[in-house]
Design a protein around this motif. Structure first.
Motif, PDB file in Angstrom:
ATOM      1  N   LEU A   1       0.831  -1.200   0.000  1.00  3.91           N
ATOM      2  CA  LEU A   1       0.000   0.000   0.000  1.00  3.91           C
ATOM      3  C   LEU A   1       0.870   1.256   0.000  1.00  3.91           C
ATOM      4  O   LEU A   1       0.608   2.205  -0.758  1.00  3.91           O
ATOM      5  CB  LEU A   1      -0.932   0.005   1.211  1.00  3.91           C
ATOM      6  CG  LEU A   1      -1.804   1.255   1.386  1.00  3.91           C
ATOM      7  CD1 LEU A   1      -2.683   1.496   0.150  1.00  3.91           C
ATOM      8  CD2 LEU A   1      -2.669   1.131   2.647  1.00  3.91           C
ATOM      9  N   GLU A   2       1.912   1.269   0.813  1.00  7.01           N
ATOM     10  CA  GLU A   2       2.779   2.445   0.871  1.00  7.01           C
ATOM     11  C   GLU A   2       3.498   2.665  -0.452  1.00  7.01           C
ATOM     12  O   GLU A   2       3.653   3.807  -0.905  1.00  7.01           O
ATOM     13  CB  GLU A   2       3.791   2.299   2.006  1.00  7.01           C
ATOM     14  CG  GLU A   2       3.180   2.461   3.374  1.00  7.01           C
ATOM     15  CD  GLU A   2       2.406   3.762   3.516  1.00  7.01           C
ATOM     16  OE1 GLU A   2       2.998   4.843   3.317  1.00  7.01           O
ATOM     17  OE2 GLU A   2       1.198   3.703   3.812  1.00  7.01           O
ATOM     18  N   ARG A   3       3.946   1.576  -1.088  1.00  9.63           N
ATOM     19  CA  ARG A   3       4.653   1.719  -2.364  1.00  9.63           C
ATOM     20  C   ARG A   3       3.738   2.312  -3.432  1.00  9.63           C
ATOM     21  O   ARG A   3       4.132   3.215  -4.172  1.00  9.63           O
ATOM     22  CB  ARG A   3       5.195   0.363  -2.811  1.00  9.63           C
ATOM     23  CG  ARG A   3       6.372  -0.128  -1.984  1.00  9.63           C
ATOM     24  CD  ARG A   3       6.907  -1.462  -2.482  1.00  9.63           C
ATOM     25  NE  ARG A   3       7.993  -1.924  -1.627  1.00  9.63           N
ATOM     26  CZ  ARG A   3       7.998  -3.059  -0.953  1.00  9.63           C
ATOM     27  NH1 ARG A   3       6.965  -3.889  -1.049  1.00  9.63           N
ATOM     28  NH2 ARG A   3       9.024  -3.393  -0.190  1.00  9.63           N
ATOM     29  N   VAL A   4       2.524   1.799  -3.531  1.00  7.57           N
ATOM     30  CA  VAL A   4       1.596   2.305  -4.545  1.00  7.57           C
ATOM     31  C   VAL A   4       1.164   3.731  -4.203  1.00  7.57           C
ATOM     32  O   VAL A   4       1.045   4.582  -5.092  1.00  7.57           O
ATOM     33  CB  VAL A   4       0.382   1.369  -4.682  1.00  7.57           C
ATOM     34  CG1 VAL A   4      -0.697   1.985  -5.575  1.00  7.57           C
ATOM     35  CG2 VAL A   4       0.819   0.019  -5.246  1.00  7.57           C
ATOM     36  N   TYR A   5       0.942   4.007  -2.934  1.00  7.79           N
ATOM     37  CA  TYR A   5       0.548   5.339  -2.476  1.00  7.79           C
ATOM     38  C   TYR A   5       1.571   6.393  -2.891  1.00  7.79           C
ATOM     39  O   TYR A   5       1.219   7.427  -3.472  1.00  7.79           O
ATOM     40  CB  TYR A   5       0.380   5.298  -0.959  1.00  7.79           C
ATOM     41  CG  TYR A   5       0.176   6.621  -0.271  1.00  7.79           C
ATOM     42  CD1 TYR A   5      -0.987   7.355  -0.440  1.00  7.79           C
ATOM     43  CD2 TYR A   5       1.159   7.140   0.583  1.00  7.79           C
ATOM     44  CE1 TYR A   5      -1.176   8.568   0.223  1.00  7.79           C
ATOM     45  CE2 TYR A   5       0.983   8.337   1.244  1.00  7.79           C
ATOM     46  CZ  TYR A   5      -0.192   9.050   1.057  1.00  7.79           C
ATOM     47  OH  TYR A   5      -0.359  10.250   1.712  1.00  7.79           O
ATOM     48  N   VAL A   6       2.827   6.130  -2.641  1.00 11.66           N
ATOM     49  CA  VAL A   6       3.881   7.092  -2.998  1.00 11.66           C
ATOM     50  C   VAL A   6       4.090   7.139  -4.513  1.00 11.66           C
ATOM     51  O   VAL A   6       4.258   8.211  -5.093  1.00 11.66           O
ATOM     52  CB  VAL A   6       5.203   6.742  -2.282  1.00 11.66           C
ATOM     53  CG1 VAL A   6       6.333   7.642  -2.761  1.00 11.66           C
ATOM     54  CG2 VAL A   6       5.031   6.871  -0.772  1.00 11.66           C
ATOM     55  N   LYS A   7       4.047   5.976  -5.160  1.00 14.23           N
ATOM     56  CA  LYS A   7       4.312   5.927  -6.600  1.00 14.23           C
ATOM     57  C   LYS A   7       3.237   6.639  -7.395  1.00 14.23           C
ATOM     58  O   LYS A   7       3.530   7.301  -8.396  1.00 14.23           O
ATOM     59  CB  LYS A   7       4.430   4.468  -7.048  1.00 14.23           C
ATOM     60  CG  LYS A   7       4.844   4.295  -8.502  1.00 14.23           C
ATOM     61  CD  LYS A   7       6.207   4.874  -8.769  1.00 14.23           C
ATOM     62  CE  LYS A   7       6.673   4.591 -10.188  1.00 14.23           C
ATOM     63  NZ  LYS A   7       7.907   5.329 -10.527  1.00 14.23           N
ATOM     64  N   LEU A   8       1.979   6.517  -6.986  1.00 11.78           N
ATOM     65  CA  LEU A   8       0.926   7.214  -7.717  1.00 11.78           C
ATOM     66  C   LEU A   8       1.085   8.725  -7.588  1.00 11.78           C
ATOM     67  O   LEU A   8       0.856   9.464  -8.550  1.00 11.78           O
ATOM     68  CB  LEU A   8      -0.453   6.768  -7.229  1.00 11.78           C
ATOM     69  CG  LEU A   8      -1.597   7.185  -8.158  1.00 11.78           C
ATOM     70  CD1 LEU A   8      -2.637   6.075  -8.283  1.00 11.78           C
ATOM     71  CD2 LEU A   8      -2.261   8.469  -7.695  1.00 11.78           C
ATOM     72  N   TYR A   9       1.510   9.165  -6.418  1.00 16.18           N
ATOM     73  CA  TYR A   9       1.786  10.604  -6.298  1.00 16.18           C
ATOM     74  C   TYR A   9       2.937  10.997  -7.218  1.00 16.18           C
ATOM     75  O   TYR A   9       2.856  11.998  -7.948  1.00 16.18           O
ATOM     76  CB  TYR A   9       2.123  10.991  -4.855  1.00 16.18           C
ATOM     77  CG  TYR A   9       2.353  12.490  -4.733  1.00 16.18           C
ATOM     78  CD1 TYR A   9       1.285  13.357  -4.614  1.00 16.18           C
ATOM     79  CD2 TYR A   9       3.642  13.024  -4.800  1.00 16.18           C
ATOM     80  CE1 TYR A   9       1.474  14.736  -4.557  1.00 16.18           C
ATOM     81  CE2 TYR A   9       3.841  14.398  -4.745  1.00 16.18           C
ATOM     82  CZ  TYR A   9       2.764  15.244  -4.629  1.00 16.18           C
ATOM     83  OH  TYR A   9       2.968  16.609  -4.602  1.00 16.18           O
ATOM     84  N   GLU A  10       4.003  10.232  -7.202  1.00 20.89           N
ATOM     85  CA  GLU A  10       5.173  10.544  -8.025  1.00 20.89           C
ATOM     86  C   GLU A  10       4.829  10.584  -9.516  1.00 20.89           C
ATOM     87  O   GLU A  10       5.238  11.505 -10.232  1.00 20.89           O
ATOM     88  CB  GLU A  10       6.265   9.507  -7.780  1.00 20.89           C
ATOM     89  CG  GLU A  10       7.514   9.713  -8.645  1.00 20.89           C
ATOM     90  CD  GLU A  10       8.537   8.608  -8.455  1.00 20.89           C
ATOM     91  OE1 GLU A  10       9.585   8.650  -9.136  1.00 20.89           O
ATOM     92  OE2 GLU A  10       8.306   7.693  -7.640  1.00 20.89           O
ATOM     93  N   ASP A  11       4.073   9.597  -9.978  1.00 23.18           N
ATOM     94  CA  ASP A  11       3.832   9.443 -11.413  1.00 23.18           C
ATOM     95  C   ASP A  11       2.690  10.295 -11.942  1.00 23.18           C
ATOM     96  O   ASP A  11       2.618  10.552 -13.143  1.00 23.18           O
ATOM     97  CB  ASP A  11       3.534   7.974 -11.741  1.00 23.18           C
ATOM     98  CG  ASP A  11       4.787   7.127 -11.797  1.00 23.18           C
ATOM     99  OD1 ASP A  11       5.869   7.641 -11.461  1.00 23.18           O
ATOM    100  OD2 ASP A  11       4.679   5.939 -12.170  1.00 23.18           O
ATOM    101  N   LEU A  12       1.770  10.713 -11.085  1.00 23.13           N
ATOM    102  CA  LEU A  12       0.592  11.445 -11.569  1.00 23.13           C
ATOM    103  C   LEU A  12       0.325  12.740 -10.807  1.00 23.13           C
ATOM    104  O   LEU A  12       0.246  13.808 -11.405  1.00 23.13           O
ATOM    105  CB  LEU A  12      -0.647  10.537 -11.478  1.00 23.13           C
ATOM    106  CG  LEU A  12      -1.981  11.158 -11.914  1.00 23.13           C
ATOM    107  CD1 LEU A  12      -1.956  11.479 -13.413  1.00 23.13           C
ATOM    108  CD2 LEU A  12      -3.152  10.239 -11.582  1.00 23.13           C
ATOM    109  N   LEU A  13       0.215  12.651  -9.507  1.00 26.84           N
ATOM    110  CA  LEU A  13      -0.288  13.789  -8.750  1.00 26.84           C
ATOM    111  C   LEU A  13       0.748  14.868  -8.485  1.00 26.84           C
ATOM    112  O   LEU A  13       0.389  16.040  -8.314  1.00 26.84           O
ATOM    113  CB  LEU A  13      -0.893  13.304  -7.429  1.00 26.84           C
ATOM    114  CG  LEU A  13      -2.026  12.274  -7.583  1.00 26.84           C
ATOM    115  CD1 LEU A  13      -2.613  11.939  -6.227  1.00 26.84           C
ATOM    116  CD2 LEU A  13      -3.107  12.782  -8.528  1.00 26.84           C
TER     117      LEU A  13
END
Length: 363
Positions: free
Chosen positions: A137-149
């Motif tokens: 969950l933490e990996r996807v949470y941070v990665k989605l911010y990095e890649d999109l938000l």
């Protein structure tokens, strides 16, 4: 991508407030995320140019009002002195409303979408078993911010992706920021109802981008980590210095390799850093051969840590094999970033020979 919480008519008495008039990606993305929360699904989105009509009336207010106060569920970033960023690694990107909403509700939003089966790419049907927890969950949470938000926050705050003295070769008007901005109605007879209807389309457009990214991260990117991590820890069995990463099956490895190297360095707690991986070997199923790809110096860079020898570049088949001395040599790209061999053993020999010939260039 499909998702719920997008009805134009409110189905609850809950209300999400944001500014009226011209809308942007930031307010659209913020509203999309809030609409995924169980307590706000089907909420009415209220837009007004007068923040006083929203604060104290709406359950959540975003991108207007000049206040960031999580306890009162107010999420604006326009006030003087505001300088919040999502995490230390994003210190140069000030958050907009999108980052603030994601900071507090992002994990819940991700699992709400996964639970409804909105971003599972055919690998599941939703439900609690589709939800993420712990490190995943933490990996996807941070990665989605990095890649999109992060780009949403940066764009809304006027932060360029490159130094201001660099003149771009072209102007890209296909970004999500541009596409949402283009939905704003134009003309002398535009009504508030027209703008609200277009804003619903903007929320939908922002939401599709969010769900598509979550789909990729959970169905491709995260499983790839499970393939790459053990290979990373086994790399010293392939080459004594750990310079070659061997993947028995193809997986998108670039992000994960850089992350794993950083995690290893942090785990060493100041001890000497392990040598960097220079080459990644993967099976090319489509061509029935093996590929060796050079690792870039930086994410997104075309500059390699160690390219293949100049004497090999742009050669093919027998001519290449005669130069390398390795049977099965198929191809080396003219820029030196890629080499191919018909067999796994041959590919490994090409990588080892390249290291041997360029020992003085190894970082």
């Amino acid at each position: 991508a499909t998702f719920e919480g997008m009805a134009t008519a409110a189905t609850t008495t809950k209300r999400i407030g944001t500014h009226g008039a011209t809308f942007h990606l930031d307010d659209a993305m913020s509203c999309f995320m809030l609409l995924q929360l169980p307590e706000l699904t089907g909420a009415a989105v209220v837009r007004s140019v007068d923040a006083a009509t929203l604060v104290g009336v709406c359950d959540v207010v975003v991108d207007v009002g000049g206040v960031y106060d999580h306890a009162r569920r107010l999420y604006d970033h326009h006030q003087a002195g505001f300088a919040e960023h999502f995490a230390p690694r994003f210190a140069r990107i000030k958050m907009a409303a999108t980052g603030l909403v994601y900071r507090h509700y992002g994990r819940e939003v991700l699992n709400a979408l996964l639970r409804r089966g909105a971003a599972v790419s055919g690998v599941g049907k939703g439900g609690e078993e589709a939800c993420l927890s712990g490190a995943d969950l933490e990996r996807v949470y941070v990665k989605l911010y990095e890649d999109l938000l992060a780009a949403v926050d940066a764009g809304d705050n006027g932060i360029d992706a490159y130094p201001p003295d660099v003149e771009p070769l072209y102007v890209d008007t296909t970004t999500l920021h541009h596409r949402v901005a283009a939905l704003n109605p134009r003309g002398d007879y535009v009504t508030d109802a027209d703008r609200d209807a277009k804003f619903q389309r903007a929320i939908k457009l922002a939401g599709e981008a969010f769900v598509d990214k979550l789909d990729y991260l959970t169905s491709v990117w995260l499983p790839a980590r499970r393939t790459i991590e053990p290979a990373f820890h086994e790399r010293f069995k392939v080459q004594s210095e750990g310079r070659i990463l061997l993947l028995e099956q193809h997986a998108p490895w670039r992000d994960h390799l850089l992350t794993l190297e950083q995690e290893e360095a942090e785990a060493n707690n100041g001890a000497a850093r392990a040598p960097l991986v220079l080459y990644v070997m993967t099976r090319d199923e489509a061509r029935n051969q093996w590929s060796i790809v050079c690792v870039s110096k930086r994410k997104g860079s075309f500059e390699n840590r160690l390219s293949f020898p100049p004497a090999w570049r742009a050669l093919r088949d027998d001519k290449l094999a005669s130069v390398t001395g390795i049977p099965g040599s198929v191809f080396v790209h003219a820029s030196g970033f890629l080499a191919c061999n018909t067999t796994k053993e041959g590919a490994l020999q090409m990588a080892l020979r390249s290291l041997e010939l360029q020992r003085d260039l190894i970082p």
